[in-house]
Design a protein around this motif. Structure first.
Motif, mmCIF file in Angstrom:
data_model
loop_
_atom_site.group_PDB
_atom_site.id
_atom_site.type_symbol
_atom_site.label_atom_id
_atom_site.label_comp_id
_atom_site.label_asym_id
_atom_site.label_seq_id
_atom_site.Cartn_x
_atom_site.Cartn_y
_atom_site.Cartn_z
ATOM 1 N N GLU A 1 21.568 17.270 0.753
ATOM 2 C CA GLU A 1 22.491 17.779 -0.249
ATOM 3 C C GLU A 1 23.200 19.012 0.299
ATOM 4 O OE1 GLU A 1 22.350 18.333 -5.048
ATOM 5 O OE2 GLU A 1 20.715 19.227 -3.888
ATOM 6 N N PRO A 2 24.533 19.067 0.208
ATOM 7 C CA PRO A 2 25.235 20.237 0.743
ATOM 8 C C PRO A 2 24.932 21.491 -0.064
ATOM 9 C CG PRO A 2 26.740 18.844 -0.490
ATOM 10 C CD PRO A 2 25.451 18.083 -0.389
ATOM 11 N N VAL A 3 25.093 22.631 0.581
ATOM 12 C CA VAL A 3 24.895 23.917 -0.074
ATOM 13 C C VAL A 3 26.141 24.264 -0.871
ATOM 14 C CG1 VAL A 3 24.611 26.397 0.317
ATOM 15 C CG2 VAL A 3 23.261 24.757 1.654
ATOM 16 N N ALA A 4 25.955 24.659 -2.118
ATOM 17 C CA ALA A 4 27.079 25.013 -2.984
ATOM 18 C C ALA A 4 27.613 26.398 -2.611
ATOM 19 C CB ALA A 4 26.643 24.983 -4.445
ATOM 20 N N VAL A 5 28.942 26.514 -2.554
ATOM 21 C CA VAL A 5 29.597 27.775 -2.195
ATOM 22 C C VAL A 5 30.726 28.050 -3.180
ATOM 23 C CG1 VAL A 5 30.863 29.040 -0.430
ATOM 24 C CG2 VAL A 5 29.072 27.449 0.248
ATOM 25 N N GLU A 6 30.723 29.254 -3.741
ATOM 26 C CA GLU A 6 31.836 29.715 -4.560
ATOM 27 C C GLU A 6 32.662 30.687 -3.729
ATOM 28 O OE1 GLU A 6 32.778 32.626 -8.380
ATOM 29 O OE2 GLU A 6 30.735 31.850 -8.083
ATOM 30 N N LEU A 7 33.947 30.412 -3.613
ATOM 31 C CA LEU A 7 34.829 31.280 -2.836
ATOM 32 C C LEU A 7 35.411 32.345 -3.750
ATOM 33 C CD1 LEU A 7 36.195 31.905 -0.142
ATOM 34 C CD2 LEU A 7 38.012 30.300 -0.766
ATOM 35 N N GLY A 8 35.030 33.601 -3.475
ATOM 36 C CA GLY A 8 35.558 34.711 -4.249
ATOM 37 C C GLY A 8 36.889 35.192 -3.687
ATOM 38 N N ARG B 1 34.915 39.753 7.952
ATOM 39 C CA ARG B 1 33.734 40.324 7.306
ATOM 40 C C ARG B 1 33.529 39.573 5.990
ATOM 41 N NH1 ARG B 1 34.484 46.335 5.993
ATOM 42 N NH2 ARG B 1 34.428 46.447 8.257
ATOM 43 N N ALA B 2 32.311 39.115 5.753
ATOM 44 C CA ALA B 2 32.035 38.352 4.542
ATOM 45 C C ALA B 2 30.813 38.908 3.827
ATOM 46 C CB ALA B 2 31.809 36.880 4.883
ATOM 47 N N GLN B 3 30.891 38.941 2.509
ATOM 48 C CA GLN B 3 29.753 39.299 1.676
ATOM 49 C C GLN B 3 29.174 38.009 1.107
ATOM 50 O OE1 GLN B 3 30.531 41.351 -2.028
ATOM 51 N NE2 GLN B 3 28.598 42.469 -1.896
ATOM 52 N N ASP C 1 27.604 28.756 9.463
ATOM 53 C CA ASP C 1 26.228 28.871 9.960
ATOM 54 C C ASP C 1 25.498 30.025 9.275
ATOM 55 O OD1 ASP C 1 26.537 26.724 11.648
ATOM 56 O OD2 ASP C 1 26.995 27.947 13.425
ATOM 57 N N ALA C 2 26.210 31.141 9.085
ATOM 58 C CA ALA C 2 25.600 32.307 8.432
ATOM 59 C C ALA C 2 25.230 31.993 6.984
ATOM 60 C CB ALA C 2 26.556 33.498 8.490
ATOM 61 N N ILE C 3 26.071 31.233 6.294
ATOM 62 C CA ILE C 3 25.774 30.854 4.907
ATOM 63 C C ILE C 3 24.525 29.980 4.845
ATOM 64 C CG2 ILE C 3 26.612 29.524 2.936
ATOM 65 C CD1 ILE C 3 29.463 30.436 3.721
ATOM 66 N N ALA D 1 22.972 28.303 -4.157
ATOM 67 C CA ALA D 1 24.422 28.487 -4.196
ATOM 68 C C ALA D 1 24.759 29.902 -3.753
ATOM 69 C CB ALA D 1 24.978 28.220 -5.593
ATOM 70 N N VAL D 2 25.829 30.040 -3.011
ATOM 71 C CA VAL D 2 26.230 31.329 -2.429
ATOM 72 C C VAL D 2 27.650 31.655 -2.867
ATOM 73 C CG1 VAL D 2 26.518 32.648 -0.298
ATOM 74 C CG2 VAL D 2 24.770 30.849 -0.424
ATOM 75 N N ARG D 3 27.856 32.896 -3.267
ATOM 76 C CA ARG D 3 29.205 33.394 -3.561
ATOM 77 C C ARG D 3 29.684 34.187 -2.349
ATOM 78 N NH1 ARG D 3 32.144 37.365 -7.240
ATOM 79 N NH2 ARG D 3 33.781 36.082 -8.208
ATOM 80 N N VAL D 4 30.904 33.891 -1.900
ATOM 81 C CA VAL D 4 31.413 34.461 -0.652
ATOM 82 C C VAL D 4 32.708 35.219 -0.915
ATOM 83 C CG1 VAL D 4 32.144 33.966 1.710
ATOM 84 C CG2 VAL D 4 30.405 32.529 0.615
ATOM 85 N N HIS D 5 32.751 36.488 -0.506
ATOM 86 C CA HIS D 5 33.980 37.276 -0.478
ATOM 87 C C HIS D 5 34.352 37.502 0.990
ATOM 88 C CE1 HIS D 5 34.091 38.226 -4.759
ATOM 89 N NE2 HIS D 5 32.788 38.487 -4.697
#
Length: 217
Positions: A48-55, A160-162, A205-207, A124-128
């Motif tokens: 199952e893919p990892v869920a990502v929210e793009l901020g 740079r990503a949070q 990869d980092a996510i 799930a990861v939120r990414v800025h």
């Protein structure tokens, strides 16, 4: 007619006629470019893919404009008026990320709300994202003259990503440099495209690593 009036009349005729004896300069053509990444989505590493929210997707002010940017020296940057991005860098990067994360075979899946996905028991990861570098570095290289003298340099892409998972958050800094054979818009766009592809792969990869680390805690 007095002899001294002849040169004056000739000069007046040239001025009124637009100085037609002077050679016309051909106008420089303007060109527009887009970052073009290889069509290689990240390989899925789990069922199952990892869920990502793009901020937010932002760009440092020095590279936020439309013109391609060159670094000439310490604190010396130059924007190319005749060669520009078709879309602003922030718009391009957001579009590229959304395209990568909506592919069926990708390791990451774009979602609207990471918190809601986590409530369902999925990671799930939120990414800025902030672009910290997007330029061609010509420091120490010879300038391109009208005879087409080749120069060397590098195309720099920095990001740079949070990454946030609920109360867990960390910053990642990613960079890539790609060879730039000479000062040329097409050369620079090609180098920045390769650098961007490398940085985005490292971001993904980092996510995935961040999700694995959260599972181990």
């Amino acid at each position: 007619m007095n002899w001294w009036k002849v040169p004056i009349l000739m000069l007046a005729a040239l001025v009124l006629g637009g100085c037609t004896l002077l050679p016309d300069r051909e106008p420089l053509d303007r060109s527009w470019y887009l970052l073009e990444l290889p069509d290689e989505p990240p390989a899925r590493t789990a069922e199952e893919p990892v869920a990502v929210e793009l901020g937010s997707v932002r760009v440092a002010p020095a590279y936020a404009g439309n013109g391609l940017v060159y670094r000439l020296g310490n604190h010396q940057y130059e924007s190319d008026y005749y060669n520009e991005w078709f879309l602003k860098p922030s718009e391009q990067l957001e579009q590229l990320l959304r395209e990568r994360w909506t592919r069926n075979d990708a390791a990451l899946e774009l979602v609207d709300n990471a918190s809601a996905v986590r409530e369902q028991g999925r990671p799930a990861v939120r990414v800025h994202v902030l672009i910290t570098a997007l330029y061609g570095d010509l420091e120490g290289a010879e300038a391109v003259e009208s005879n087409g003298l080749a120069v060397t340099g590098t195309g720099h892409m920095g990001l740079r990503a949070q990454l946030s998972q609920g109360d867990r958050s960390r910053l990642v800094h990613l960079e890539s440099e790609q060879a730039l054979e000479r000062r040329s818009a097409s050369q620079l766009v090609g180098a920045l495209s390769r650098a961007t592809a490398e940085v985005l792969a490292d971001l993904e990869d980092a996510i995935l690593e961040d999700v694995e680390a959260a599972r181990d805690d």
